[in-house]
Structure formats: structure tokens, C-alpha cells
Scaffold this active site. Structure first.
Site, PDB file in Angstrom:
ATOM      1  N   ASP A 266       0.868  -1.173   0.000  1.00 15.25           N
ATOM      2  CA  ASP A 266       0.000   0.000   0.000  1.00 15.25           C
ATOM      3  C   ASP A 266       0.912   1.233   0.000  1.00 15.25           C
ATOM      4  O   ASP A 266       2.142   1.130   0.086  1.00 15.25           O
ATOM      5  CB  ASP A 266      -0.979  -0.023   1.187  1.00 15.25           C
ATOM      6  CG  ASP A 266      -2.228   0.814   0.883  1.00 15.25           C
ATOM      7  OD1 ASP A 266      -2.173   1.676  -0.025  1.00 15.25           O
ATOM      8  OD2 ASP A 266      -3.264   0.626   1.552  1.00 15.25           O
TER       9      ASP A 266
HETATM   10  C1  BGC Z   1      -5.118   3.137   0.135  1.00  9.57           C
HETATM   11  C2  BGC Z   1      -5.269   2.142  -0.987  1.00  9.57           C
HETATM   12  C3  BGC Z   1      -5.203   2.860  -2.309  1.00  9.57           C
HETATM   13  C4  BGC Z   1      -3.891   3.620  -2.391  1.00  9.57           C
HETATM   14  C5  BGC Z   1      -3.704   4.350  -3.708  1.00  9.57           C
HETATM   15  C6  BGC Z   1      -3.897   4.027  -0.046  1.00  9.57           C
HETATM   16  O1  BGC Z   1      -3.853   5.042   0.877  1.00  9.57           O
HETATM   17  O2  BGC Z   1      -5.067   2.450   1.362  1.00  9.57           O
HETATM   18  O3  BGC Z   1      -6.475   1.452  -0.853  1.00  9.57           O
HETATM   19  O4  BGC Z   1      -5.342   1.957  -3.364  1.00  9.57           O
HETATM   20  O5  BGC Z   1      -3.856   4.564  -1.350  1.00  9.57           O
HETATM   21  O6  BGC Z   1      -4.539   5.418  -3.837  1.00  9.57           O
END
Ligand code: BGC
Length: 741
Positions: A266
Site C-alpha cells: 500500500d
Molecule cells: C489506500 C489504498 C489505495 C492507495 C492508492 C492508499 O492510501 O489504502 O487502498 O489503493 O492509497 O490510492
């Protein structure tokens, strides 16, 4: 626009996928390999030059087609090996056309609709050059304080698995290489929804048995269904942050499940291994993440900076890196990017076209859950009312109705409730509107008098309240899930006018409604319905369509009951109406005793306000004649369970018929009810249908104390009904397979 782009394709023509990827890999330097496992943000000032240097495998958040084509040209024409880019974006509940938030989509209990919504999102986003979405989010969510419950498919492993698979099919299409397909991502592996106290990113402690029986099944289902990628959760799982959790990512995902796709971290979760206190520095974070099996790093550069040193130190070997790169290259191959990474503007499809909008309307309509309808207040009739008051901060706000995480929405295409109601009633009803509160959080009551005035002169007040979009979603958690601001006071003010109130709630999570429920005549819970909120809600209010959504998550009476979910365990002292004692019924200085005490709170009933699977209709359904075709079956066989569903009201309607089971005795205790099937059926007024479910004993399996997935012999109860409170019940027995003679 260059027609064919990959220098490599010509060099390695005629090779099958594995040989193609192997050949490409054999030509790559270590730096280029690390480039492939690095995802850059589109704002990175070094993006163009890094792409040319072969340092970028994927770009996050660029959505402009021309820019994407330019970046793909840099990658395919100006980098040494010409490897195209993965273009990632959170396409969560639509791209330009916005569908209900995922929790709302889950309330449709419709695999067809959920698949269609994802497919349209893929068509629109791929048309801009996106080839990878970070969806679906399949975290089991049993805490409505957690803002990300909005992005989830609710509390139940079966519903979440079934709808999650449908979403993947919608995104990935028939073939990933089709122009309109995009790779999906099962996130956030795993347990993120169990964040303590519903605070985002918080610690999770989930015993392995619960993890395997509740949180992992949707991920396993998506892995089996061919989801291209997984995303590791931000969270700390039982003391080991998932980004560095080799047990979860290697032992379970790779070894047990044989998942061969790519796993992405993530956002900056690799450097966060240091913040967690799991690693002393970024070098050790790179080591742990790489060893745990994170194939690509999202936005940070801990891999790029540290992997070369770790290889030099012989802590990471080059085969490990090759495996990671191979997964990324294979995904690019599957997406057809080596053949063409460009998006042809001449093939452009119209976004927000009438088909897309009508799917958005249907999804919104079927996602709304009718929670209360006293004295058939709904549906409204234009012939029975002449004046209607529309009140509330969400009645005419095209942005807020879209919900969380809608970066690419076209707000000017939203149709609000106020507009749709006016269009529907034309001149036959006088529609008066007062916002009442500036926003859902507002505490300024200056407009209450105006709201009261229009309510006084109206036959009915439709109050459109709830939560603004920003109050749910990532990092937007609440400790109190009542209607925010002064909205309850606004309801009080209108209640005092005596005009019947129809409350429409748009929100990203369950809202605690116990206090206001007695003051309103009808409640339609609409989640955040998306672009077509207005027409969908209007048609429901006026009975053009009958409400058919059912809750994908339990609605608690108050926050103190959380976590509250239907498939709880029985405990040794289960609560019951017969034993329930209210706080006010306890005698003063009553002696302390545990005799007769049960698992409940004193100051609220043990039941939820609305159970999982609940939702009213404008008609009534009667369930009867439950039948089990065999009273005992052997492991390996199926049982057929059926019931007759009758539409005994006056209105044609859809109903979601639900099948629950209970395994009465288990080597680990089993939930009091578990959803094992559902069907959305259409029944004209006065008609009946026999609904049949087939349950194979494999579907009764659970992880036992040895963490083995087994169906245990014994007695099972089954229920068929319109909610998890279903009462129509029967039973059957599972026998161990007779020994071979
Ligand atoms: C989130 C993810 C997301 C990623 C990209 C993160 O902060 O937890 O679910 O896909 O950002 O935007």
C-alpha cells in the site's frame, strides 16, 4: 500515435508468454529490474527522466489520456528495453459515471449489477489509458465507525466473496488483454477491517482461526477467480505488519493458495515498517518487505535505494528479484501491453452515456434499503399530495451524493433529488425546498424556521440528510455515528409541525437511528448512491419501483454495541428476550449474582436496530413450505433446500431470498447463523415461487483447531427468509462418508 510499440516484441516474436518474459528478464540489468518493481506517483518531478532510464514499472494516478500516451511512449520508445507501464488508479465505484459506494452496491445483493458497474468503470477508465485498478476492497467490515466500511462489501464472508468475484469479472472482462479490461486488485490483504476501535490504520489482532474463517475467505475466492493482483494491508496483524508478514503473504497466499499474480504494497507502507517499530531502518524494511513477498512498492523508493545493497550483502538473492519482476512483466503481457500500450483516441467511447447512466440508476435504485414505512406513508402519489417540502443539506448537492474516493467523477452530471423530484411531479405538486443546514455537519439553526414553515404548509416533508462524502472513506472514521451536526434537531423541528416525515439518508456507513426513528414515518437508507441518486430515489419515493435493497451490514442501536454482527457465536450464556433485564428493572441494591445472567448490555437491548439482510418492500413476502430433499447426506454430497416465497401484497416487487445455516456442534464453535446462498427474484403481486438452493458439504467446511478446512459431521439447521432474522427453519444431518466396502 505509434502503432506498435514494443521494441522487445519484435526481438522475441513467436515466443510463448513464459519464454517471452524469460527472454526479456535475461536482458535486464539489476537497475532495470528494480525499476519494474517500483511504482511512481504521477506528481514525481523525475517521472519522465526516470521512465526513460527504465526506473519505473508503474505510474499511479495519471488519468489524462494524452499524458498517459506520452508516458507510454517514453517507456516503450525511449527506455532501453521499451517495457510499457502499468497505469494504476483507484477506480472504486465508477470512473466518470459514479455508482453507489461499494457498501451500497453490496446492498443490491446482485452479482449481475455489481459486475456491470465494475465493467462500465473499466470501459471508461481504460479509455483514458488506465490498465490497473486498486479494487475491489474485500475487507470484512464489522465496525461502522471505520470510514473505509464505505468501500467494503459489508460484514459477511459469503456476500463479500460472491460480490467481490463479480466485481473482478466486471473489471477484468473476458480477457485481460481486451481494450476495455483492466487488472483488478484484491485489497487489503488481510484483516484491515478489524482495525481497533474503528480507527483507520490501527492495530489488528485476529486469532488465526477467525482470520481463516472470516477475513480470508473473500481473498481466497478472488484468488481462485483469477484476480490479477493483491494489495497488502497497511495494518499490523497480530504483531507483524502485513507488509512484512511472510506467513500471510508467502505461506498462505503463495504456498497454500498458489497465487501467482503480483502483490503490491500500500501507499508508502514499506517505509512505514520503520514507523511500526518492526524495522530499525529503511534497509531492513526493504529486506522484510521483499522477503515477505511484496512484488511492487507503491510510491516510495525504499526498494530502489536499498535492494542493490541487500543483494551486494547477499541478504536478498537475484532469483528473488527475478521472481518479483517476472510477475510484473507477466501482468503486462496478460494485459496485452507488449502488443500495444497506447490508448487510441479515435476509438474513444462516450463516458456517462445513457447506458452507463441507466446502470448507475438501476444500481442506486436497488441499493436503497427501506428501513421503516409506517402506515404505508410510501409510496407517495402525485394525486394525493399537492404540496411537498424538501428539506436537508443533501437534497440538492450533486457532489456529496457521490460518496468517498471519486477522483474522476463529473459532478456536473449528477442529478440531485430536488431536481429529479421537481422533474417527476412537474406542475402537479408544489415542491418547496429549504436546505435547513448548510452542510451535514453544520450546527447553525438559523434556517430552521424557514424549514418549519414549508413543512407546516406541506402534505409531506421529505428530509434528505446524512453524511457528507468526506465523513467516510480512508482515514475518515467517527467515534459517534449519529447523524452529524444539528440534523437530529432539524428532524425534531419538523416533527413538531406534525407533517409526516420521510427521511432519506445518504451516508457512507450505518448510522445510529434509534433516537430519531419514532419521529419519522418512513426511512429510506440510500448510502451514497452516485451520479443518479436523484432519479433513483424519486422513482422509489413515488412507487415507480419497489425498494428491494437489503442491509449488507448490521445497524447497531448505538456505538456501544459495536462490534455487532449477525453471525456471532452463541456463547455459554446467550441473551434472549425471556432473560433480558433492562437497567431500569433492576432493584436498588439487588444482590450480585451471575445466575440467570446472559450476554447483553443493561442499557440497550442485545438485538441490533436492523439486522443484516433486512429491508422492507412496498409489498409483503410470505415464506412457507421449507423443504430439505434429504435429511442426511454424506460428506461430498449436496443437499437441496427449498421454500415457497409468496408476494402477498398489491405490488410487483423484487425480493432477496436468503439461505442461512447453523452447524450445531463444531470442534471450534460455529456462528449462530451463516449466509450460504441468496437469490434476487422478481415476483408479481399475488404470485409465488419455489426457490431452491443447493448446498454441497464443501460449503459447510470451516477451519478447525488444526487450521485444516474440514466439513464436520453432525446436525445442521437451515433457514430461508428475507433477512438474517429468518424464522422458517428445517434441518439435516451430515454423515461421515460411509467406509468403502
Ligand atoms: C489506500 C489504498 C489505495 C492507495 C492508492 C492508499 O492510501 O489504502 O487502498 O489503493 O492509497 O490510492
Amino acid at each position: 500515435m505509434p502503432a506498435n510499440i514494443c521494441k522487445q516484441l519484435n526481438n522475441v516474436k513467436g515466443l510463448d508468454k513464459t519464454s517471452y518474459v524469460t527472454s526479456l528478464l535475461s536482458q535486464m540489468t539489476l537497475k532495470e529490474k528494480i525499476g519494474q518493481i517500483s511504482q511512481f506517483h504521477n506528481d514525481d518531478i523525475k517521472l519522465d527522466s526516470s521512465i526513460k532510464m527504465g526506473d519505473v514499472g508503474s505510474v499511479l494516478n495519471e488519468v489524462n489520456r494524452d499524458t498517459i500516451n506520452k508516458l507510454q511512449r517514453l517507456a516503450t520508445h525511449e527506455s532501453r528495453l521499451g517495457i510499457p507501464l502499468l497505469m494504476g488508479r483507484d477506480v472504486i465505484h465508477g470512473f466518470n459515471t459514479i455508482f453507489p459506494i461499494p457498501l451500497g452496491q453490496a446492498a443490491t445483493w446482485s452479482t449481475e449489477l455489481v459486475e456491470t458497474c465494475a465493467n462500465i468503470a473499466a470501459i471508461e477508465s481504460s479509455n483514458n489509458g488506465i490498465n490497473w485498478t486498486f479494487a475491489p476492497m474485500i475487507d470484512i467490515s464489522r465496525d461502522p465507525r471505520w470510514g473505509r466500511i464505505a468501500e467494503s462489501l459489508g460484514e459477511d464472508p459469503y456476500l463479500c466473496s460472491t460480490l467481490g468475484v463479480a466485481m473482478v469479472k466486471g473489471f477484468q472482462g473476458e480477457e485481460l488483454s481486451d481494450n476495455t479490461s483492466i487488472a483488478a486488485c484484491a485489497k487489503h490483504f488481510a484483516g484491515y477491517g478489524a482495525s481497533e476501535s474503528g480507527r483507520d490504520y490501527n492495530t489488528t489482532n485476529i486469532p488465526e482461526n477467525e482470520l481463516r474463517n472470516v477475513y480470508l475467505p473473500p481473498f481466497k475466492a478472488l484468488a481462485d477467480a483469477g484476480v490479477s493482483t493483491f494489495m497488502a494491508s497497511f495494518s499490523d496483524l497480530n504483531g507483524v505488519p502485513v507488509t512484512g508478514n511472510s506467513w500471510l503473504l508467502n505461506d498462505i497466499l503463495r504456498e497454500e493458495w498458489q497465487f501467482n499474480g503480483a502483490v503490491v504494497s500500500d501507499w508508502e507502507s514499506i517505509p512505514q515498517l520503520v514507523t511500526h517499530g518492526f524495522c530499525e531502518d529503511q534497509k531492513s524494511a526493504a529486506f522484510e518487505a521483499c522477503n515477505a513477498g511484496i512484488d511492487m512498492e507503491m510510491t516510495s523508493d525504499v526498494y530502489a535505494k536499498n535492494l542493490p545493497h541487500l543483494i551486494q550483502d547477499k541478504k536478498v538473492n537475484s532469483e528473488q528479484i527475478d521472481t518479483m519482476v517476472r510477475r510484473i512483466l507477466t501482468l503486462k503481457y496478460d494485459l496485452g501491453l507488449f502488443k500495444c500500450a497506447f490508448t487510441d483516441p479515435t476509438l474513444s467511447v462516450e463516458h456517462l452515456n445513457s447506458l452507463h447512466l441507466s446502470a448507475a440508476k438501476e444500481a442506486a435504485t436497488k441499493s436503497c434499503v427501506l428501513l421503516k414505512n409506517n402506515n404505508q406513508t410510501l409510496p407517495l402519489s402525485t394525486t394525493k399530495i399537492s404540496t411537498m417540502a424538501v428539506i436537508g443539506p443533501l437534497a440538492d448537492d450533486g457532489y456529496e451524493q457521490l460518496g468517498t474516493w471519486v477522483f474522476d467523477a463529473k459532478v456536473n452530471r449528477s442529478i440531485t433529488c430536488l431536481k429529479a423530484i421537481k422533474d417527476y411531479v412537474t406542475d402537479s405538486v408544489d415542491v418547496k425546498y429549504v436546505k435547513g443546514l448548510e452542510t451535514s455537519r453544520s450546527n447553525n439553526q438559523d434556517s430552521f424556521n424557514d424549514a418549519r414553515k414549508i413543512a407546516l404548509s406541506a402534505d409531506v416533508a421529505v428530509m434528505i440528510l446524512g453524511e457528507e462524502a468526506i465523513l467516510s472513506g480512508e482515514a475518515h472514521c467517527r467515534s459517534n455515528i449519529d447523524l452529524p451536526g444539528c440534523q437530529e434537531q432539524l428532524i425534531d423541528a419538523i416533527y413538531k409541525t406534525g407533517t409526516p416525515i420521510i427521511l432519506v439518508i445518504m451516508a457512507g456507513r450505518p448510522i445510529t437511528l434509534e433516537k430519531i426513528l419514532p419521529k419519522v414515518d418512513a426511512v429510506l437508507f440510500a448510502w451514497h448512491p452516485g451520479s443518479m441518486a436523484g432519479p433513483a430515489i424519486t422513482e422509489l419515493l413515488f412507487g415507480e419501483v419497489c425498494p428491494s435493497g437489503k442491509l449488507p451490514v448490521t445497524f447497531p442501536r448505538n456505538v456501544g454495541q459495536i462490534p455487532l454482527y449477525y453471525s456471532h457465536k452463541n456463547t455459554g450464556k446467550p441473551a434472549s428476550d425471556a432473560t433480558f433485564v433492562d437497567i431500569n428493572d433492576i432493584e436498588v441494591r439487588a444482590p450480585q449474582t451471575s445466575l440467570g445472567m446472559t450476554c447483553t448490555h443493561l442499557d440497550t437491548h442485545f438485538s441490533p436496530l436492523f439486522p443484516f439482510g433486512f429491508g422492507l418492500s412496498y409489498t409483503r413476502f410470505e415464506y412457507k413450505n421449507i423443504n430439505v430433499n434429504m435429511h442426511s447426506i454424506s460428506v461430498g454430497e449436496s443437499v437441496e433446500i427449498s421454500a415457497t416465497v409468496c408476494n402477498i401484497g398489491q405490488v410487483d416487487a423484487e425480493e432477496i431470498v436468503q439461505l442461512y445455516i447453523r452447524d450445531l456442534v463444531g470442534s471450534v464453535t460455529r456462528p449462530v447463523k451463516e449466509l450460504k446462498g441468496f437469490q434476487r427474484i422478481f415476483l408479481p403481486a399475488g404470485q409465488s415461487e419455489t426457490v431452491i438452493f443447493n448446498v454441497h458439504t464443501d460449503e459447510l467446511a470451516f477451519y478447525n483447531r488444526q487450521m485444516k478446512l474440514k466439513t464436520e459431521p453432525g446436525l445442521f439447521n437451515v433457514w430461508i427468509g428475507g433477512s438474517s432474522d429468518a424464522e422458517l427453519t428445517a434441518g439435516f444431518e451430515v454423515l461421515l462418508k460411509p467406509a468403502k466396502i
